[in-house]
Design a protein around this motif. Structure first.
Motif, PDB file in Angstrom:
ATOM      1  N   GLN A 402       0.826  -1.202   0.000  1.00 31.66           N
ATOM      2  CA  GLN A 402       0.000   0.000   0.000  1.00 31.66           C
ATOM      3  C   GLN A 402       0.864   1.257   0.000  1.00 31.66           C
ATOM      4  OE1 GLN A 402      -2.390  -0.567   3.492  1.00 31.66           O
ATOM      5  NE2 GLN A 402      -3.841  -1.957   2.486  1.00 31.66           N
ATOM      6  N   ARG A 403       1.950   1.241   0.750  1.00 26.00           N
ATOM      7  CA  ARG A 403       2.833   2.412   0.799  1.00 26.00           C
ATOM      8  C   ARG A 403       3.542   2.616  -0.534  1.00 26.00           C
ATOM      9  NH1 ARG A 403       5.455   1.847   6.949  1.00 26.00           N
ATOM     10  NH2 ARG A 403       3.421   1.863   8.029  1.00 26.00           N
ATOM     11  N   ARG A 404       3.932   1.511  -1.169  1.00 27.83           N
ATOM     12  CA  ARG A 404       4.567   1.648  -2.489  1.00 27.83           C
ATOM     13  C   ARG A 404       3.590   2.267  -3.474  1.00 27.83           C
ATOM     14  NH1 ARG A 404       4.934  -2.605  -7.244  1.00 27.83           N
ATOM     15  NH2 ARG A 404       2.720  -2.087  -6.996  1.00 27.83           N
ATOM     16  N   ASP A 405       2.334   1.783  -3.475  1.00 27.63           N
ATOM     17  CA  ASP A 405       1.341   2.309  -4.412  1.00 27.63           C
ATOM     18  C   ASP A 405       1.061   3.778  -4.151  1.00 27.63           C
ATOM     19  OD1 ASP A 405       1.212  -0.169  -5.535  1.00 27.63           O
ATOM     20  OD2 ASP A 405      -0.707  -0.736  -4.620  1.00 27.63           O
ATOM     21  N   LEU A 406       0.992   4.183  -2.873  1.00 23.23           N
ATOM     22  CA  LEU A 406       0.787   5.589  -2.545  1.00 23.23           C
ATOM     23  C   LEU A 406       1.951   6.427  -3.050  1.00 23.23           C
ATOM     24  CD1 LEU A 406      -0.616   7.934  -1.080  1.00 23.23           C
ATOM     25  CD2 LEU A 406       0.584   7.227   1.018  1.00 23.23           C
ATOM     26  N   MET A 407       3.163   5.946  -2.829  1.00 20.85           N
ATOM     27  CA  MET A 407       4.355   6.681  -3.251  1.00 20.85           C
ATOM     28  C   MET A 407       4.393   6.831  -4.777  1.00 20.85           C
ATOM     29  SD  MET A 407       7.298   7.850  -1.819  1.00 20.85           S
ATOM     30  CE  MET A 407       9.076   7.911  -2.037  1.00 20.85           C
ATOM     31  N   THR A 408       4.099   5.770  -5.479  1.00 19.51           N
ATOM     32  CA  THR A 408       4.132   5.841  -6.947  1.00 19.51           C
ATOM     33  C   THR A 408       3.027   6.760  -7.473  1.00 19.51           C
ATOM     34  OG1 THR A 408       2.817   3.793  -7.075  1.00 19.51           O
ATOM     35  CG2 THR A 408       5.216   3.581  -7.224  1.00 19.51           C
ATOM     36  N   ASP A 409       1.855   6.761  -6.845  1.00 17.78           N
ATOM     37  CA  ASP A 409       0.775   7.655  -7.267  1.00 17.78           C
ATOM     38  C   ASP A 409       1.192   9.118  -7.099  1.00 17.78           C
ATOM     39  OD1 ASP A 409      -0.841   5.540  -7.908  1.00 17.78           O
ATOM     40  OD2 ASP A 409      -2.015   5.586  -6.046  1.00 17.78           O
ATOM     41  N   ILE A 410       1.829   9.425  -5.966  1.00 18.35           N
ATOM     42  CA  ILE A 410       2.274  10.797  -5.721  1.00 18.35           C
ATOM     43  C   ILE A 410       3.343  11.207  -6.726  1.00 18.35           C
ATOM     44  CG2 ILE A 410       3.461  12.307  -4.079  1.00 18.35           C
ATOM     45  CD1 ILE A 410       2.139  10.737  -1.827  1.00 18.35           C
ATOM     46  N   LEU A 411       4.274  10.313  -6.992  1.00 15.11           N
ATOM     47  CA  LEU A 411       5.339  10.627  -7.953  1.00 15.11           C
ATOM     48  C   LEU A 411       4.771  10.857  -9.345  1.00 15.11           C
ATOM     49  CD1 LEU A 411       8.086   8.065  -6.826  1.00 15.11           C
ATOM     50  CD2 LEU A 411       8.202  10.554  -6.624  1.00 15.11           C
ATOM     51  N   GLN A 412       3.811  10.025  -9.760  1.00 13.00           N
ATOM     52  CA  GLN A 412       3.222  10.176 -11.091  1.00 13.00           C
ATOM     53  C   GLN A 412       2.409  11.460 -11.200  1.00 13.00           C
ATOM     54  OE1 GLN A 412       0.990   6.529 -11.326  1.00 13.00           O
ATOM     55  NE2 GLN A 412       2.663   5.382 -12.267  1.00 13.00           N
ATOM     56  N   THR A 413       1.712  11.809 -10.117  1.00  5.84           N
ATOM     57  CA  THR A 413       0.801  12.952 -10.162  1.00  5.84           C
ATOM     58  C   THR A 413       1.514  14.289 -10.000  1.00  5.84           C
ATOM     59  OG1 THR A 413      -0.943  11.570  -9.214  1.00  5.84           O
ATOM     60  CG2 THR A 413      -1.283  13.949  -9.144  1.00  5.84           C
ATOM     61  N   HIS A 414       2.505  14.348  -9.121  1.00 14.42           N
ATOM     62  CA  HIS A 414       3.080  15.636  -8.732  1.00 14.42           C
ATOM     63  C   HIS A 414       4.549  15.842  -9.117  1.00 14.42           C
ATOM     64  CE1 HIS A 414      -0.542  16.550  -6.430  1.00 14.42           C
ATOM     65  NE2 HIS A 414      -0.467  15.340  -5.882  1.00 14.42           N
ATOM     66  N   PHE A 415       5.232  14.805  -9.588  1.00 12.72           N
ATOM     67  CA  PHE A 415       6.672  14.944  -9.822  1.00 12.72           C
ATOM     68  C   PHE A 415       7.087  14.611 -11.260  1.00 12.72           C
ATOM     69  CE2 PHE A 415       6.287  14.656  -5.300  1.00 12.72           C
ATOM     70  CZ  PHE A 415       7.341  15.386  -4.784  1.00 12.72           C
ATOM     71  N   ALA A 416       6.114  14.527 -12.162  1.00 13.76           N
ATOM     72  CA  ALA A 416       6.428  14.153 -13.550  1.00 13.76           C
ATOM     73  C   ALA A 416       7.347  15.162 -14.226  1.00 13.76           C
ATOM     74  CB  ALA A 416       5.138  13.984 -14.345  1.00 13.76           C
ATOM     75  N   ASP A 417       7.303  16.419 -13.784  1.00 18.26           N
ATOM     76  CA  ASP A 417       8.152  17.453 -14.398  1.00 18.26           C
ATOM     77  C   ASP A 417       9.596  17.381 -13.920  1.00 18.26           C
ATOM     78  OD1 ASP A 417       5.970  18.436 -15.750  1.00 18.26           O
ATOM     79  OD2 ASP A 417       5.518  19.972 -14.236  1.00 18.26           O
ATOM     80  N   TYR A 418       9.847  16.601 -12.883  1.00 22.58           N
ATOM     81  CA  TYR A 418      11.182  16.582 -12.281  1.00 22.58           C
ATOM     82  C   TYR A 418      11.935  15.263 -12.471  1.00 22.58           C
ATOM     83  CZ  TYR A 418       8.936  20.455  -9.801  1.00 22.58           C
ATOM     84  OH  TYR A 418       8.258  21.597  -9.478  1.00 22.58           O
ATOM     85  N   LEU A 419      11.207  14.154 -12.615  1.00 21.52           N
ATOM     86  CA  LEU A 419      11.877  12.855 -12.580  1.00 21.52           C
ATOM     87  C   LEU A 419      11.080  11.800 -13.321  1.00 21.52           C
ATOM     88  CD1 LEU A 419      10.158  10.961 -10.358  1.00 21.52           C
ATOM     89  CD2 LEU A 419      11.204  12.576  -8.773  1.00 21.52           C
ATOM     90  N   THR A 420      11.745  10.680 -13.565  1.00 21.86           N
ATOM     91  CA  THR A 420      11.091   9.485 -14.110  1.00 21.86           C
ATOM     92  C   THR A 420      11.414   8.310 -13.191  1.00 21.86           C
ATOM     93  OG1 THR A 420      12.993   8.944 -15.511  1.00 21.86           O
ATOM     94  CG2 THR A 420      11.233  10.303 -16.491  1.00 21.86           C
ATOM     95  N   PHE A 421      10.566   7.295 -13.225  1.00 21.63           N
ATOM     96  CA  PHE A 421      10.786   6.125 -12.378  1.00 21.63           C
ATOM     97  C   PHE A 421       9.955   4.968 -12.891  1.00 21.63           C
ATOM     98  CE2 PHE A 421       6.830   7.700 -10.832  1.00 21.63           C
ATOM     99  CZ  PHE A 421       6.153   6.591 -10.331  1.00 21.63           C
ATOM    100  N   LYS A 422      10.270   3.793 -12.401  1.00 21.24           N
ATOM    101  CA  LYS A 422       9.461   2.601 -12.618  1.00 21.24           C
ATOM    102  C   LYS A 422       9.079   2.027 -11.266  1.00 21.24           C
ATOM    103  CE  LYS A 422      11.331   1.188 -17.117  1.00 21.24           C
ATOM    104  NZ  LYS A 422      12.022   0.094 -17.870  1.00 21.24           N
ATOM    105  N   ALA A 423       7.827   1.658 -11.105  1.00 24.10           N
ATOM    106  CA  ALA A 423       7.389   1.078  -9.846  1.00 24.10           C
ATOM    107  C   ALA A 423       8.137  -0.223  -9.605  1.00 24.10           C
ATOM    108  CB  ALA A 423       5.885   0.827  -9.867  1.00 24.10           C
ATOM    109  N   PRO A 424       8.834  -0.345  -8.494  1.00 25.03           N
ATOM    110  CA  PRO A 424       9.600  -1.570  -8.232  1.00 25.03           C
ATOM    111  C   PRO A 424       8.657  -2.746  -7.969  1.00 25.03           C
ATOM    112  CG  PRO A 424       9.583  -0.174  -6.290  1.00 25.03           C
ATOM    113  CD  PRO A 424       8.922   0.617  -7.377  1.00 25.03           C
ATOM    114  N   PRO A 425       9.006  -3.946  -8.424  1.00 25.10           N
ATOM    115  CA  PRO A 425       8.161  -5.124  -8.182  1.00 25.10           C
ATOM    116  C   PRO A 425       8.200  -5.589  -6.734  1.00 25.10           C
ATOM    117  CG  PRO A 425      10.188  -5.782  -9.256  1.00 25.10           C
ATOM    118  CD  PRO A 425      10.196  -4.287  -9.236  1.00 25.10           C
ATOM    119  N   GLY A 426       9.135  -5.067  -5.953  1.00 23.27           N
ATOM    120  CA  GLY A 426       9.262  -5.466  -4.553  1.00 23.27           C
ATOM    121  C   GLY A 426      10.251  -4.561  -3.851  1.00 23.27           C
TER     122      GLY A 426
END
Length: 495
Positions: A402-426
């Motif tokens: 749940q924490r990973r999903d929350l973190m990835t949602d925030i990064l996708q929504t608010h940090f797209a102008d600053y960085l890129t990432f891939k959601a880790p499988p674990g």
């Protein structure tokens, strides 16, 4: 003999009234210190108990107790009708009296009086901050650890008379019961085919890497790591005298083609990998590359040191089994721990290897850690036997998912102008690649002023790379949201 009035006793004896050390012992120890340093020389006459009590503003009985302690230890002698003197047993000669500095008597030397090598290894590897919010490189939330279960098990172990044997010295490679249950656990969760004779316990993964390096690496040996790699492991290999060779890592893990080409021209002693979630980029080594590396290790004779620090937490599917599960030639040394599954402070780790390797690792371990904590290992073994650790990991995995999903949602929504990432499988961290025009150190310093600690060890910024490893496991959802808000506000101000 010296007159007592010549000696600055008020400066020689500096009392700490709130210290847990009794006042009479403070007096005795500081006078011993003064004798050792030559402030009170052989034959010096000490004040009477009443006089010294008045000087120090203490009760006369306190000084009597201090003198009795000094007399018992042989530092002074009490001569009837003459007084109390520093004994001739004292090694300090009057001709070698030192100049007096009160601070010298109450502090330990800041500088060694001898030479020694100073190393850059682990030179301030972790920055410490007092702020409440902090990103880590992937530490767990210790608040989730089943401490009540562990406390109950440990207390039970301590009370049993038949467990008193664990309070004596031992020459085994860890608690026998724990090793047996640990072997069963690893067989069930990682597809290994081992028994207790293939296991040695450690104080965590770093100790396992150190033992393997000490036993298996000689000065000048080549050790292959990924680029990037775990900096602590690199330092351990460097301490062992190894030459470190970095090879590329892509989205499928370390490049097998690069390993193969290197082996064709260079003798490799060891390959160090974190295959489940590569440190720091979190990518998973593909099954195909795992098998290729095993084949290459047999063909070229290099050891595979497999660090499986993040195996317990996976979110998308069943994890890829370790290389050790498919090792039929005895080329893999497997290192793991419960530090992520439970808590980092519970230094419980293990190494798995061929049966004839374990006793040799045990010899090295006994030099730095005689036997580990056999009582704690017994308690952990019982928790494994009862399935408590397995249930904890299953519950914690849902929380971290749940924490990973929350973190990835925030990064996708608010940090797209600053960085890129891939959601880790674990695992418990996300690898983020940033715009190169953003100064990550400046971001870190600005975040600290806002109450968020971004340690320097999470920042990877060179001419070719600008990245940050953000751990999400140690913070709950509200703490994650607050931390990401601080990070966003900082970026809006300085970018």
């Amino acid at each position: 003999m010296s007159s007592p009035v010549e000696i600055p006793f008020k400066s020689v004896v500096l009392l700490d009234r709130i210290s847990g050390t009794p006042v009479y012992l403070q007096i005795a120890r500081q006078m011993i210190n003064a004798i050792q340093r030559g402030v009170l020389v052989t034959g010096a006459k000490l004040p009477g108990t009443r006089t010294l009590a008045e000087m120090l503003y203490v009760h006369r009985k306190t000084v009597v107790a201090a003198y009795n302690e000094l007399d018992a230890q042989g530092w002074i002698e009490m001569l009837p009708n003459k007084g109390t003197f520093v004994t001739k047993k004292s090694p300090v000669d009057e001709s070698k009296r030192l100049s007096f500095n009160a601070n010298d008597l109450v502090s330990y030397p800041k500088q060694a009086g001898f030479s020694f090598d100073q190393s850059m290894l682990l030179d301030k590897p972790v920055s410490v901050s007092n702020v409440e919010l902090e990103f880590t490189d992937g530490l767990p939330d210790v608040r989730l650890a089943p401490m009540d279960k562990l406390a109950k098990a440990y207390s039970s172990v301590l009370r049993r008379k038949n467990n008193r044997k664990y309070l004596n010295y031992s020459h085994v490679e860890g608690n026998a019961f724990f090793r047996e249950k640990l072997a069963d656990y690893l067989n069930n969760t990682r597809g290994l085919h081992i028994n207790s004779t293939n296991v040695i316990t450690t104080r965590g993964i770093q100790m396992g890497i150190y033992l393997a390096s000490t036993l298996l690496i000689r000065k000048g040996d080549n050790v292959v790591v990924g680029n990037l790699s775990y900096y602590v492991a690199n330092m351990i290999f460097q301490q062992a005298g190894a030459k470190i060779i970095s090879l590329p890592v892509d989205d499928q893990g370390i490049s097998v083609d690069a390993v193969r080409k290197l082996c064709a021209t260079t003798r490799i002693r060891m390959l160090y990998i974190t295959p489940h979630h590569h440190y720091p980029t979190t990518v998973t080594l593909s099954p195909e590359r795992r098998m290729e590396l095993l084949n290459l290790s047999v063909q070229y004779g290099f050891i595979i040191l497999e660090d499986d620090h993040d195996y317990d937490f996976h979110y998308n599917s069943s994890p890829v089994l370790p290389l050790a599960s498919a090792d039929s030639a005895g080329m893999v040394v497997y290192v793991g721990s419960f530090c992520k599954a439970m808590a980092p402070g519970l230094r419980s780790g293990y190494m798995v290897g061929p049966e004839n390797l374990i006793p040799e690792l045990g010899k090295i371990r006994r030099i730095i850690d005689r036997q580990g904590d056999l009582m704690m290992e017994q308690a952990l073994g019982e928790l494994l036997d009862e399935g408590e650790i397995q249930r904890h990991i299953k519950k914690a995995q849902k929380v971290y998912h749940q924490r990973r999903d929350l973190m990835t949602d925030i990064l996708q929504t608010h940090f797209a102008d600053y960085l890129t990432f891939k959601a880790p499988p674990g695992g418990l961290a996300i690898w983020t690649e940033w715009r190169k025009d953003i100064n990550l150190m400046r971001v870190s310093k600005a975040c600290l002023k806002q109450g968020l600690h971004l340690p320097q060890t999470l920042l990877f910024q060179t001419g070719q790379l600008s990245a940050m490893r953000l751990g999400f496991g140690n913070m709950d959802e509200s703490e994650l949201q607050e931390s990401m808000l601080i990070l966003k506000n900082v970026l809006e101000k300085i970018v």
